[in-house]
Each structure stands twice: as structure tokens, then as C-alpha cells.
Motif scaffolding. Structure first.
Motif, PDB file in Angstrom:
ATOM      1  N   UNK A   4       0.845  -1.197   0.000  1.00  0.00           N
ATOM      2  CA  UNK A   4       0.000   0.000   0.000  1.00  0.00           C
ATOM      3  C   UNK A   4       0.884   1.253   0.000  1.00  0.00           C
ATOM      4  N   UNK A   5       1.610   1.478  -1.083  1.00  0.00           N
ATOM      5  CA  UNK A   5       2.585   2.582  -1.110  1.00  0.00           C
ATOM      6  C   UNK A   5       1.972   3.959  -0.917  1.00  0.00           C
ATOM      7  N   UNK A   6       0.799   4.204  -1.497  1.00  0.00           N
ATOM      8  CA  UNK A   6       0.193   5.532  -1.375  1.00  0.00           C
ATOM      9  C   UNK A   6      -0.227   5.816   0.062  1.00  0.00           C
ATOM     10  N   UNK A   7      -0.793   4.806   0.722  1.00  0.00           N
ATOM     11  CA  UNK A   7      -1.200   4.987   2.118  1.00  0.00           C
ATOM     12  C   UNK A   7       0.021   5.232   2.994  1.00  0.00           C
ATOM     13  N   UNK A   8       1.049   4.441   2.776  1.00  0.00           N
ATOM     14  CA  UNK A   8       2.273   4.580   3.569  1.00  0.00           C
ATOM     15  C   UNK A   8       2.906   5.950   3.363  1.00  0.00           C
ATOM     16  N   UNK A   9       2.969   6.374   2.102  1.00  0.00           N
ATOM     17  CA  UNK A   9       3.597   7.655   1.773  1.00  0.00           C
ATOM     18  C   UNK A   9       2.819   8.831   2.345  1.00  0.00           C
ATOM     19  N   UNK A  10       1.516   8.683   2.424  1.00  0.00           N
ATOM     20  CA  UNK A  10       0.668   9.792   2.860  1.00  0.00           C
ATOM     21  C   UNK A  10       0.425   9.803   4.364  1.00  0.00           C
ATOM     22  N   UNK A  31       3.297  19.353   3.426  1.00  0.00           N
ATOM     23  CA  UNK A  31       4.190  19.654   4.548  1.00  0.00           C
ATOM     24  C   UNK A  31       4.834  18.382   5.091  1.00  0.00           C
ATOM     25  N   UNK A  32       5.940  18.498   5.820  1.00  0.00           N
ATOM     26  CA  UNK A  32       6.575  17.323   6.428  1.00  0.00           C
ATOM     27  C   UNK A  32       5.652  16.686   7.463  1.00  0.00           C
ATOM     28  N   UNK A  33       5.628  15.365   7.502  1.00  0.00           N
ATOM     29  CA  UNK A  33       4.858  14.658   8.522  1.00  0.00           C
ATOM     30  C   UNK A  33       5.298  13.204   8.555  1.00  0.00           C
ATOM     31  N   UNK A  34       4.940  12.507   9.634  1.00  0.00           N
ATOM     32  CA  UNK A  34       5.218  11.084   9.706  1.00  0.00           C
ATOM     33  C   UNK A  34       6.378  10.721  10.611  1.00  0.00           C
ATOM     34  N   UNK A  35       6.854   9.496  10.449  1.00  0.00           N
ATOM     35  CA  UNK A  35       7.869   8.931  11.334  1.00  0.00           C
ATOM     36  C   UNK A  35       9.175   9.717  11.328  1.00  0.00           C
ATOM     37  N   UNK A  36       9.581  10.189  10.166  1.00  0.00           N
ATOM     38  CA  UNK A  36      10.848  10.921  10.085  1.00  0.00           C
ATOM     39  C   UNK A  36      10.774  12.246  10.832  1.00  0.00           C
ATOM     40  N   UNK A  37       9.643  12.912  10.728  1.00  0.00           N
ATOM     41  CA  UNK A  37       9.446  14.167  11.456  1.00  0.00           C
ATOM     42  C   UNK A  37       9.467  13.898  12.958  1.00  0.00           C
ATOM     43  N   UNK A  54       4.860  16.505  19.484  1.00  0.00           N
ATOM     44  CA  UNK A  54       5.271  15.097  19.446  1.00  0.00           C
ATOM     45  C   UNK A  54       4.094  14.191  19.793  1.00  0.00           C
ATOM     46  N   UNK A  55       3.337  14.587  20.804  1.00  0.00           N
ATOM     47  CA  UNK A  55       2.165  13.796  21.210  1.00  0.00           C
ATOM     48  C   UNK A  55       1.125  13.763  20.092  1.00  0.00           C
ATOM     49  N   UNK A  56       0.896  14.908  19.460  1.00  0.00           N
ATOM     50  CA  UNK A  56      -0.088  14.979  18.369  1.00  0.00           C
ATOM     51  C   UNK A  56       0.308  14.072  17.206  1.00  0.00           C
ATOM     52  N   UNK A  57       1.578  14.153  16.806  1.00  0.00           N
ATOM     53  CA  UNK A  57       2.049  13.334  15.680  1.00  0.00           C
ATOM     54  C   UNK A  57       1.979  11.853  16.036  1.00  0.00           C
ATOM     55  N   UNK A  58       2.344  11.528  17.271  1.00  0.00           N
ATOM     56  CA  UNK A  58       2.303  10.132  17.717  1.00  0.00           C
ATOM     57  C   UNK A  58       0.879   9.592  17.686  1.00  0.00           C
ATOM     58  N   UNK A  59      -0.070  10.395  18.146  1.00  0.00           N
ATOM     59  CA  UNK A  59      -1.480   9.974  18.131  1.00  0.00           C
ATOM     60  C   UNK A  59      -1.966   9.720  16.706  1.00  0.00           C
ATOM     61  N   UNK A  60      -1.610  10.635  15.805  1.00  0.00           N
ATOM     62  CA  UNK A  60      -2.030  10.485  14.404  1.00  0.00           C
ATOM     63  C   UNK A  60      -1.421   9.222  13.797  1.00  0.00           C
ATOM     64  N   UNK A  63      -3.087   6.036  15.229  1.00  0.00           N
ATOM     65  CA  UNK A  63      -4.418   5.804  14.656  1.00  0.00           C
ATOM     66  C   UNK A  63      -4.333   5.349  13.203  1.00  0.00           C
ATOM     67  N   UNK A  64      -3.428   5.966  12.450  1.00  0.00           N
ATOM     68  CA  UNK A  64      -3.257   5.565  11.048  1.00  0.00           C
ATOM     69  C   UNK A  64      -2.771   4.126  10.944  1.00  0.00           C
TER      70      UNK A  64
END
Length: 380
Positions: A4-10, A31-37, A54-60, A63-64
Motif C-alpha cells: 500500500x505505497x500511497x497509504x504509507x507515503x501519505x 508539509x513534512x509529517x510522519x515517522x521521520x518528522x 510530538x504527542x499529536x504526531x504520535x497519536x495520528x 491511529x493511522x
């Protein structure tokens, strides 16, 4: 990421930097987002100030990933026939994005990150019934040895990426390639050449996946014709501009200027000229991504008032008046026609030949020649 490359990338591992995405004939910025951020924030000097983010990104991310996990548990993964492709692509990711620090920009925990990736591969091989069809002993041994090497070499700066590749990654990549030659319809959506045995193979990517020009249509005669067209100033309206005016071979097919010169003295165009090396592998052309194909890119230059300021009709008319062009068109094409289609194919053939996958370093990584210690240090 493979299934699922599109889901992973997004939603999981998006770019750590602003990324331009195409949308029709326009472009937008993600904008930058995800594990690397997240990695960069956690290991930054301002980690305490970034706690809420950090908490917000972790929650997102949680859930994803949870949604992704539940979906794949219920529906299964790929229905494809070749399950070794995911393993080989993961090796490419480990080397190009993992061990370079791109996927862990804050922590630079490249060895630990790669170790977990290898553990996942090992588990996949052991639990997926598909792999019972193959002798996996050599691959499993290489994976185990890779993990041991990573556990003993954890420093980002001193990690020997050349040694790791030659001793472990490349042999494993080649071994996995022997298991199944089924392309799994990959050629329909990827330019990756499944038959190569080395990341540094000159044919690692298939240029014809990215062009309208087909491999069966290409030839040395066609490339030579394309080269003549590329350097011919007479094809522009004022007879003073060719493709090579802004893409000089001695400057890596750029012009070295902040903004490229136009066809009017003292005036420039809006942007500078990018290199044509490996341009064939681009998904889109121009900074605003308005051109979809290599062949389409040329017409934006041809019709631009500040550049060639002409038309295909005018160019074809000029070509037909020159006996030397009539001769080379007959050599390059069975029908010998001097028309827009053949003109575009010839120019595309030449530009598609400008890729840099056969350098001294590439040959060194293929064990075909030696290079200096300084060059090795430069890579590591």
C-alpha cells in the motif's frame, strides 16, 4: 509500504521535508509529517518545547497504523504472485534511505533501524507459506550475519556502507532475485528492472518505462539523429538557440547560471536549467510539473516566446530542406518520415541516453574496478 505505497507515503512515512506533488497539470506542496518528522523532533535540542507536537504526531501515526493493521488483518496483503519483491525493495530502502540517515534524521540510529527491518524480513520468510517453495537457508544466513554486523557497528559517522553492501546487502539482494522471476505485473507501474543483481547496475532502472519511445524503436542511429537535433541552433526562430544553449555537456547539461538566458540579448527566463543527466527518470518536468513526458517537455521550449519561439511546423519545414537530415531520418526510421512524431522520438532517444549509472564508483560497487580511498571516504 510495498503493498500500500500511497497509504504509507501519505499517512505513515511521508517526506521529512516539504514535497511537491503533481495534481493534473498543476502542483501543490505537502508539509513534512510522519515517522521521520517524529524522529527529528524527539532527538532535537528543543524536545521539551515540542512535547505537544510530538504527542499529536504520535497519536495520528498510532491511529493511522491501527487502521492499516486492522484492514490488512481482515483483508490480507497483496494478491500478487511474487512475494520476494517486497523483500528486495526493502533492501533498497534500507540502503538508500535507512543507512544514509534519511529515515532517522534526528537520532541517526541507522543500525538499530536496519536491524528491526531485517528482523521483519526474517519473520516474513519464516511465517509466509509462499517461501516454502524455495531454499531460504542462504538468505536467512545473510540476514542473520547482517544483523550481527549492525549490532557491532552503530556509529553513524564510522559505519562502513561499502563493506556492508558488498558483504551482505548485495549478495542477499541477488539471492532473493533467484527465487522468483515472476514480475507480478510490476512493470505496469514501476521502472525498476527486476532482473538486475546490483543496486549499482547500469540498467537498474528501465528508461523506456518513463518515455513514450519504446525500446524496440530505439537505436544508435536514432540517438545520433537526436544528438544532431539537440545541438542544431538553426531550428530556433532566430537561428541562435539550441537545446545545448542552456544544457551544456561540459557543465553537466546545465548552463551554470542563476537564470537561463532567453533568445533576447540581456534577458533571462524565469528559472535556471536543470541537468539532463537522469532527466528521463523524472515523473514530471519543469518546476511546476506541467509536462508529463520527456517528449512533451520539448514543446514547451519550442513554443516559448523567450526560448525557441517557433513551432513544430516551422522546425519540420526547415529539416525537410536539408539533404543531410533526409539521409539520417531514413537511417533512423523505416518510413524515413520527417515529421513531429519522429522528431520527438529522436530527441527523446538522445536525452534518454544521458544517465549516470555507469560511473567509476558504480563499477567499483559492481567489483569491476578499484577507486581511491578518498572516493570511498566520500561515499561513506
Amino acid at each position: 509500504a510495498f503493498h500500500y505505497p500511497e497509504f504509507s507515503k501519505t499517512h505513515l512515512n511521508a517526506a521529512p521535508l516539504f514535497r511537491i506533488e503533481a495534481a493534473g497539470t498543476t502542483a501543490y506542496t505537502l508539509p513534512p509529517e510522519g515517522l521521520q518528522v517524529l524522529d527529528e523532533l524527539i532527538f532535537s535540542d528543543e524536545v521539551s518545547e515540542q512535547k505537544d507536537k510530538i504527542i499529536d504526531i504520535t497519536d495520528v501515526l498510532y491511529n493511522n497504523y491501527n487502521s492499516f493493521y486492522l484492514s490488512t488483518t481482515k483483508n490480507g496483503l497483496s494478491k500478487g504472485n511474487n512475494k520476494t519483491l517486497a523483500l528486495r525493495i526493502e533492501l533498497i530502502r534500507i540502503y538508500t534511505l535507512g543507512l544514509t540517515g534519511f529515515d532517522t534524521p534526528g537520532s541517526l540510529n541507522i543500525s538499530e533501524e536496519a536491524s528491526f527491518a531485517f528482523q521483519g524480513m526474517q519473520k516474513y520468510i519464516k511465517t509466509e507459506s509462499y517461501f516454502k517453495n524455495f531454499d531460504t537457508s542462504k538468505a536467512e544466513k545473510l540476514i542473520a550475519e547482517s544483523t550481527i554486523y549492525l549490532s557491532k557497528n552503530k556509529d553513524f559517522e564510522s559505519f562502513d556502507r561499502i563493506e556492508f553492501y558488498k558483504k551482505y546487502l548485495q549478495p542477499l539482494y541477488e539471492e532473493l532475485g533467484k527465487w522468483d522471476g515472476n514480475s507480478d505485473d510490476l512493470k505496469e507501474f514501476s521502472g525498476w528492472n527486476l532482473n538486475n543483481k546490483n543496486f549499482f547496475s547500469s540498467d537498474f532502472l528501465d528508461p523506456y518505462f518513463f518515455t513514450i519511445l519504446k525500446e524496440s524503436e530505439d537505436s544508435e542511429e536514432l540517438r545520433n539523429l537526436g544528438k544532431e537535433i539537440f545541438f542544431d541552433q538553426n531550428l530556433s526562430d532566430n537561428g541562435k538557440m539550441s537545446c545545448a544553449t542552456c544544457h551544456l555537456p561540459e557543465k553537466g547539461f546545465t548552463d551554470g547560471k542563476m537564470k537561463s538566458l532567453s533568445n533576447m540579448e540581456g534577458k533571462t527566463v524565469l528559472r535556471n536549467s536543470p541537468s539532463l543527466y537522469n532527466a528521463v527518470f523524472a515523473k514530471r518536468f519543469f518546476y511546476d510539473m506541467r509536462a508529463f513526458y520527456l517528449e512533451q517537455q520539448a514543446e514547451h521550449v519550442i513554443y516559448n516566446n523567450d526560448e525557441f519561439n517557433t513551432s513544430y511546423e516551422s522546425i519540420i519545414k526547415k529539416l525537410k530542406t536539408k539533404p543531410e537530415y533526409k539521409k539520417v531520418f531514413r537511417k533512423a526510421f523505416k518510413n524515413g518520415n520527417i515529421d513531429k512524431q519522429n522528431f520527438s522520438k529522436a530527441l527523446s532517444s538522445y536525452v534518454a541516453s544521458l544517465y549516470s549509472f555507469d560511473s567509476d564508483f558504480d563499477r567499483f560497487m559492481r567489483n569491476e574496478k578499484e577507486i581511491s580511498d578518498d572516493a570511498k571516504k566520500g561515499f561513506n
